[in-house]
Design a protein around this motif. Structure first.
Motif, short mmCIF file in Angstrom:
data_model
loop_
_atom_site.label_atom_id
_atom_site.label_comp_id
_atom_site.label_asym_id
_atom_site.label_seq_id
_atom_site.Cartn_x
_atom_site.Cartn_y
_atom_site.Cartn_z
N TYR A 108 44.10 44.12 52.32
CA TYR A 108 44.81 45.32 52.77
C TYR A 108 44.82 45.34 54.30
CZ TYR A 108 45.68 46.89 48.14
OH TYR A 108 46.18 46.96 46.88
N HIS A 129 32.75 42.11 45.47
CA HIS A 129 33.73 42.77 44.61
C HIS A 129 33.29 42.71 43.15
CE1 HIS A 129 37.40 42.70 42.02
NE2 HIS A 129 37.47 43.88 42.57
N ARG A 133 32.66 45.89 40.82
CA ARG A 133 33.58 46.03 39.70
C ARG A 133 32.82 46.13 38.37
NH1 ARG A 133 38.80 45.77 38.48
NH2 ARG A 133 39.18 45.16 36.34
N GLY A 283 40.79 56.93 43.86
CA GLY A 283 41.58 56.25 42.83
C GLY A 283 41.91 57.21 41.71
N GLY A 284 41.04 58.19 41.50
CA GLY A 284 41.15 59.01 40.30
C GLY A 284 42.08 60.18 40.39
N THR A 287 46.88 59.08 42.34
CA THR A 287 47.80 58.35 41.47
C THR A 287 48.04 59.11 40.16
OG1 THR A 287 45.84 57.16 40.80
CG2 THR A 287 47.35 56.00 42.24
N VAL A 354 51.13 45.38 45.77
CA VAL A 354 49.76 45.27 46.27
C VAL A 354 49.69 44.18 47.35
CG1 VAL A 354 48.59 46.19 44.23
CG2 VAL A 354 49.12 43.76 44.31
N ARG A 356 48.06 40.93 49.11
CA ARG A 356 47.24 39.73 48.91
C ARG A 356 47.48 38.77 50.06
NH1 ARG A 356 45.60 42.74 45.64
NH2 ARG A 356 45.20 42.40 43.43
N PRO A 415 51.89 48.29 35.97
CA PRO A 415 51.68 49.47 36.83
C PRO A 415 50.25 49.59 37.31
CG PRO A 415 51.81 50.12 34.53
CD PRO A 415 52.16 48.67 34.58
N PHE A 416 49.31 48.97 36.59
CA PHE A 416 47.89 49.05 36.96
C PHE A 416 47.40 47.71 37.54
CE2 PHE A 416 48.32 52.27 33.55
CZ PHE A 416 47.91 53.38 34.26
N GLY A 417 48.31 46.88 38.01
CA GLY A 417 47.92 45.59 38.55
C GLY A 417 47.58 44.62 37.43
N ARG A 421 41.42 42.35 39.25
CA ARG A 421 41.46 43.65 39.93
C ARG A 421 42.25 44.69 39.14
NH1 ARG A 421 39.66 44.28 45.29
NH2 ARG A 421 38.79 42.33 46.06
N CYS A 423 43.28 47.81 37.25
CA CYS A 423 42.72 49.14 37.51
C CYS A 423 41.69 49.55 36.45
CB CYS A 423 43.85 50.16 37.54
SG CYS A 423 43.25 51.84 37.66
C1 HEM Z 1 48.33 56.60 37.21
C2 HEM Z 1 47.13 56.31 37.61
C3 HEM Z 1 46.72 55.04 38.29
C4 HEM Z 1 47.49 53.99 38.77
C5 HEM Z 1 49.01 53.82 38.71
C6 HEM Z 1 46.57 53.02 39.33
C7 HEM Z 1 46.96 51.81 39.86
C8 HEM Z 1 46.08 50.85 40.33
C9 HEM Z 1 46.46 49.52 40.77
C10 HEM Z 1 47.88 48.96 40.80
C11 HEM Z 1 45.33 48.87 41.14
C12 HEM Z 1 45.22 47.42 41.62
C13 HEM Z 1 45.11 47.31 43.13
C14 HEM Z 1 45.13 45.87 43.61
O1 HEM Z 1 45.25 44.94 42.79
O2 HEM Z 1 45.06 45.64 44.82
C15 HEM Z 1 44.22 49.79 40.95
C16 HEM Z 1 42.91 49.50 41.25
C17 HEM Z 1 41.90 50.44 41.18
N1 HEM Z 1 41.97 51.69 40.59
FE1 HEM Z 1 43.59 52.56 39.82
N2 HEM Z 1 45.28 53.50 39.21
C18 HEM Z 1 45.33 54.72 38.57
C19 HEM Z 1 44.26 55.52 38.21
C20 HEM Z 1 42.96 55.28 38.55
C21 HEM Z 1 41.82 56.11 38.18
C22 HEM Z 1 41.90 57.37 37.31
C23 HEM Z 1 40.71 55.55 38.76
C24 HEM Z 1 39.27 55.97 38.73
C25 HEM Z 1 38.73 56.78 37.90
C26 HEM Z 1 41.15 54.35 39.47
C27 HEM Z 1 40.33 53.51 40.20
C28 HEM Z 1 40.72 52.28 40.69
C29 HEM Z 1 39.81 51.37 41.39
C30 HEM Z 1 38.33 51.63 41.71
C31 HEM Z 1 40.56 50.21 41.69
C32 HEM Z 1 40.06 48.94 42.42
C33 HEM Z 1 39.78 47.87 41.36
C34 HEM Z 1 39.39 46.52 41.93
O3 HEM Z 1 39.71 46.22 43.09
O4 HEM Z 1 38.75 45.76 41.18
N3 HEM Z 1 42.51 54.22 39.30
N4 HEM Z 1 44.69 50.98 40.45
#
Ligand code: HEM
Length: 474
Positions: A108, A129, A133, A283-284, A287, A354, A356, A415-417, A421, A423
């Protein structure tokens, strides 16, 4: 004599130039020669400003549209002060995500790191990490198995919807943000909405978020400087809460909750623990609340989806006793709700791309990616690709019928990667939204007040906060 000096200089210069060509430019040219097509744009800034030009989040935006039609789905550019490969290709995006720490690494921009802090999970790489994680995954599974978790969410929903009783108009994004914040702050720190510390952290968080997306100038008074300070305040509030817990001897009572597990994790330093709490809060809520707003807006535009969603929740409620809490079994029955959430994720693109970087020279199909270059897998481009999703610009939840919602391996829907990594909070976010929609459709009808549009800046935001007119269902 003078001529001799000139010859020495000329020979020396020739050597220097040849040296530069062979040692520096030639390898670069060779790399560039097989790198994808594209242009670097202006010196230094490159094409960053055009790349960041705001556009509606359910569209590609003029930069990607123009570059993809000119150069193809994978092209080179110069963004965020670095030569960059932009990928709108599902195969390459998948390859990048799966090869984290082997060929690519999360990277980033420095200002984001400045606000998040050096121990944030989004910033750290490699073993650090993996350590953080693993803890995140075990906390998510503890949360899911905590019987109070779902009930706490529902209590927060009821409280939010009750507070609308006397309002005909609400700014939905503000309400959703407060709601999602109250859920996560309860889950992570055990605080209720009435705790004075909750309001304090929320206020600091809003300042923090503004800085995360601002121009990164550390000059007193700027949004960025305020954000860095807000982060320090949040960290100190978290420290107070933790110290109180230890002081009260609560840790020995074995509550088995998020904070207890975190505090007893001896693989983490104190700084990492505080940073971890911050990551979870951040994160929580942002989004999740944004996705809620998107689902609510899209539903307002599709009466057929709205009707089917309502029927699903009426059926679930019919089988429950008066005021009985929802459980995981009920969640599994919310199949159409899952489709709505998936479709809101696909059309709304909460996370557009994202960051990289390539840590080795990489060859993928005909593309060559030089080591050290930035690499941006763009999820929105794949989500809106008409060759992968028929009528891609239309909100059509039925397209997800039969789709394995728990599958993490879909290449055309990320949508969550993905990969190491992916999510960790994805399931928590979805259950929270599903339960919210359950109560919302049973208690209210709504209609947007005027036109509002979620814009990708590229962080996504509704321009007017999504004002809604509410109608109580008697
Ligand atoms: C609609 C809801 C959400 C979306 C769209 C979303 C999306 C994402 C995405 C795309 C990433 C990957 C980032 C990357 O690869 O660089 C990510 C990572 C992460 N998210 Fe979410 N997220 C959501 C909800 C949440 C919630 C509810 C939490 C915690 C309770 C959370 C905690 C995290 C954390 C800690 C990471 C880092 C993971 C890592 O680097 O291993 N997210 N999220």
């Amino acid at each position: 004599m003078v001529g001799g000096v000139y010859s020495v200089i000329i020979v020396g210069l020739t050597g220097l130039v040849l040296g530069l060509i062979f040692n520096h430019f030639l390898p670069l040219l060779l790399k560039l020669g097989v790198a994808p097509k594209g242009t670097f744009g202006w010196p230094l800034l490159g094409e960053t400003l055009s790349f960041l030009k705001p556009h509606s989040s359910n569209s590609l935006g003029s930069f990607l549209q123009d570059h993809c039609s000119r150069y193809g789905k994978v092209f080179k550019s110069h963004l965020f002060f670095s030569p960059t490969i932009v990928s709108c290709d599902q195969e390459l995006n998948y390859f990048i995500l799966q090869n984290e720490d082997k060929l690519f690494q999360c990277s980033y921009p420095k200002p984001v790191q400045g606000v998040l802090g050096g121990s944030s999970m989004l910033v750290v790489v490699g073993d650090t990490h993996r350590r953080l994680r693993n803890l995140a995954l075990s906390l998510v599974s503890t949360t899911k198995s905590n019987p109070n978790y779902l009930n706490d969410i529902e209590r927060t929903i009821t409280r939010t919807l009750d507070s609308w009783q006397d309002n005909q108009q609400i700014i939905f994004c503000e309400e959703a943000r407060k709601f999602a914040f109250h859920v996560i702050v309860k889950q992570v720190l055990g605080l209720t909405p009435d705790d004075p510390q909750t309001a304090k952290i929320l206020e600091d968080f809003l300042t923090f978020m503004k800085g995360l997306i601002s121009i990164p100038l550390y000059i007193p008074g700027t949004a960025y400087a305020r954000a860095v300070k807000a982060r320090t305040r949040i960290a100190s509030t978290v420290k107070t809460i933790v110290d109180e817990r230890i002081g009260n001897g609560e840790l020995s009572n074995k509550k088995g909750d998020f904070l207890e597990i975190l505090l007893s994790a001896n693989t983490l330093s104190d700084n990492e623990k505080r940073s971890f709490v911050l990551d979870s809060l951040l994160g929580g809520y942002e989004t999740t609340s944004l996705l809620m707003a998107m689902a609510v807006q899209f539903l307002g535009q599709s009466s057929a989806a709205m009707a089917q969603l309502k029927t699903e929740h009426e059926n679930i409620r019919r089988d429950k006793g008066e005021g009985e809490y929802l459980n995981w079994e009920d969640y599994k029955k919310m199949e159409f709700t899952q489709n709505v959430i998936n479709e809101a994720l696909r059309c709304g693109n909460v996370v557009k791309f994202v960051h990289r970087k390539a840590i080795k020279d990489v060859r993928f199909k005909e593309y060559s990616i030089p080591s050290g270059w930035k690499v941006l897998p763009v999820f929105s481009a794949v989500h809106l690709d008409p060759s992968l999703h028929g009528n891609a610009l239309q909100f059509h939840p039925w397209r997800w019928e039969g789709f394995q919602t728990h599958s993490q391996t879909s290449k055309k829907f990320t949508p969550f990667g993905g990969g190491p990594r992916f999510c960790p909070g994805s399931e928590l976010a979805k259950v929270e939204i599903a339960f919210f929609l359950h109560h919302l459709v049973l208690r209210y009808r709504w209609r947007p007040e005027g036109v509002d549009q979620a814009m990708a800046y590229p962080y996504v935001e509704f321009q007017r906060g999504l004002p809604l007119r509410l109608y109580k269902i008697s």
